[in-house]
Design a protein around this motif. Structure first.
Motif: not given
Length: 537
Positions: A63, A66-69, A99-103, A117, A122
């Motif tokens: 987690c 994922v939150s940090e990409g 869901a997150d463009p960074k990852i 994304s 979404l």
């Protein structure tokens, strides 16, 4: 082109295939309406792979990544095994919705898997989140909620964990309280002046300081009782004998009205409260200086504790301030003037909170803008060092302050300042010297303890030797004989291990021993014969 959906749940990674969807002709509003119905959504989206987490700690690590990409190795292996394989030199016939463009960008950089994304993806992921427990088999009711609750608690707890000595929130609260105290103490002091002036109006002109005025008002109380006996006390409070005598003379010819004892008691109590607030304000300032030395030592050394704390408070945190460019830091606190200037197309402000620094005040009028820009640049460097360095030191702040002083001299006298590279090199050398001194201090302490232990051991051994020598009992003698026998046996064993030459030596020794034994036996037999002859005679 097939569309796969990656969903990160609290229990594991899920990969879904959205088939039979024409993305170009699809309306997000229609998808939003159809997501709620499981029968319609289940025909379009189906589960292709699921990778559960091994433990709660593994779920927390995944987690956080994922939150940090960031894509973890576990996620990479899961995607490479679950997604269709692409031949070399050919484009993939699928895309991965995240869901997150960074990852998504990180996955594409590492694995070359095309990711997308957008609102359409979404909405599909929202449907997966809504019906996720229906897709997973053998999932009991309430298990997913428990996993989400536990992961949410552990994730929040991990985010809240920090170094206690570097809590910038304490600085934000302290500087806010300090500003409110300044206003409150000032207003309360004016109230004491106004209240006590009805009784002794001449004291306002003699004593200008608010804190001293409250202290004197509490000490005097009734002006009619003020005499030469209270002169030493007034001298202790004011620190000036002439001013104390002036207060006594003014009390004798005062034009103020008399107050009742109850009124005087209330004035005295209120003056005491003002004094307590002023004392607490001093303690709070000392606390702020201490915390700034722990959290942002370089910024405090450069621009001062109060101005540095105001900058941190206005930015929200030390990290936010470190992320700000120097141009933003320069006008931090002058947002209203900035937007007003942009709206009216006037001149933008040159400085914000850093105007309270002494450097801006010392600069001439034409160089204030230059000085503000240069000071903001150095403050930005100092905040980034404080925020991202593990070791707290004031070397960089002191060197940056020297640079600002040199820049002031350059503007006033034309003296050329040093280059930034040379100053930073000297600061790095100072930090390295401090580290070596600390290491030397640490290394010098343990040997002294060891030497003490060795001395104590040697003393105890000497005491044991003395006691053994003193206690010359028969038991000690037998022990010595046993030791001799053991040493003799060990010597013979060593001789056997050594080569043949040693064996010859041992044989000679044995023959000598045998001869000596035979000689002793002959002597004993001759002695016995002589005794028998004597008896016969």
């Amino acid at each position: 082109m097939a569309l796969y959906l990656l969903y990160e749940s609290a229990s594991g990674y899920g990969l879904f295939l959205a088939h039979g969807i024409d993305e170009i002709g699809q309306n997000t509003e229609a998808v939003r309406n159809s997501v709620v119905d499981l029968n319609r959504f289940g025909k379009v989206v189906r589960l292709t792979a699921f990778n559960p987490f091994d433990s709660a700690l593994d779920a927390l690590n995944q987690c956080n990544a994922v939150s940090e990409g960031q894509m973890t190795d576990e996620l990479r292996n899961f995607l490479e095994l679950s997604l269709p394989k692409v031949k070399e030199g050919k484009k993939p016939k699928f895309s991965l919705g995240v869901a997150d463009p960074k990852i998504g960008s990180h996955i594409y950089e590492e694995t070359k898997i095309p990711c997308q994304s957008n609102e359409f993806v979404l909405e599909l992921i929202r449907g997966v989140r809504l019906h996720f427990d229906r897709f997973i088999e053998n999932l009991k009711a309430g298990d997913l909620e428990k996993a989400q609750l536990g992961l949410g608690h552990s994730y929040s707890r991990a985010k809240v964990k920090f170094n206690v000595n570097r809590v910038d929130n304490m600085v934000i609260q302290a500087i806010s309280l300090l500003d409110t105290f300044d206003k409150d103490v000032n207003s309360f002091s004016m109230r004491v002046r106004e209240w006590y002036s009805w009784h002794f109006p001449e004291l306002v002109k003699i004593v200008n300081d608010n804190y001293l005025y409250a202290k004197v008002a509490k000490y005097i109380e009734d002006k009619s009782e003020l005499s030469e006996d209270k002169l030493p006390g007034l001298i202790d409070i004011l620190g000036d004998e002439d001013k104390s005598k002036e207060v006594i003379e003014a009390a004798k010819a005062s034009m103020g009205q008399d107050l009742s004892p109850i009124d005087l008691i209330n004035v005295k109590m209120f003056a005491q409260k003002v004094m307590d607030l002023a004392d607490y304000r001093k303690n709070l300032y000392d606390y702020l200086v201490l915390k700034m030395g722990d959290i942002a030592p370089n910024l405090a050394a450069l621009i001062g504790e109060v101005v540095g704390a105001r900058l941190i408070s206005h930015a929200g945190s030390l990290t936010n301030l470190a992320k700000c460019p120097s141009s933003t830091l320069q006008i931090l606190g002058a947002e209203k003037a900035l937007f007003r200037a942009l709206k009216t197309k006037g001149n933008t402000p040159k400085y914000g909170l850093i105007f309270h620094s002494s450097f801006i005040g010392r600069a001439s009028a034409k160089n204030k803008g230059r000085m503000a820009r240069y000071l903001a640049n150095k403050c930005s460097i100092a905040t980034r060092i404080d925020c991202f360095s593990e070791k707290s030191t004031t070397s960089f702040g002191e060197k940056l302050r020297e640079q600002v002083e040199e820049r002031l001299d350059f503007y006033d006298k034309g003296v050329a300042p040093r280059k930034n590279i040379d100053v930073m090199k000297s600061a790095m050398e100072d930090v390295a010297n401090q580290d070596t001194e600390m290491d030397l201090d640490k290394s010098s302490e343990p040997p002294s303890k060891k030497s003490k232990k060795k001395k104590s051991k040697s003393k105890s051994a000497e005491d044991e030797v003395h006691t053994v020598a003193d206690e010359d009992t028969p038991e000690s003698k037998t022990e010595k004989k046993k030791k001799k026998k053991r040493s003799f046996e060990e010597e013979t064993k060593e001789a056997e291990v050594n080569g043949k030459g040693n064996d010859v030596d041992t044989e000679k020794k044995k023959k000598k021993k045998k001869k000596s034994k035979d000689v002793e036996m002959e002597d004993v037999s001759e002695g016995k014969k002589k005794k028998k002859k004597k008896v016969a005679e």
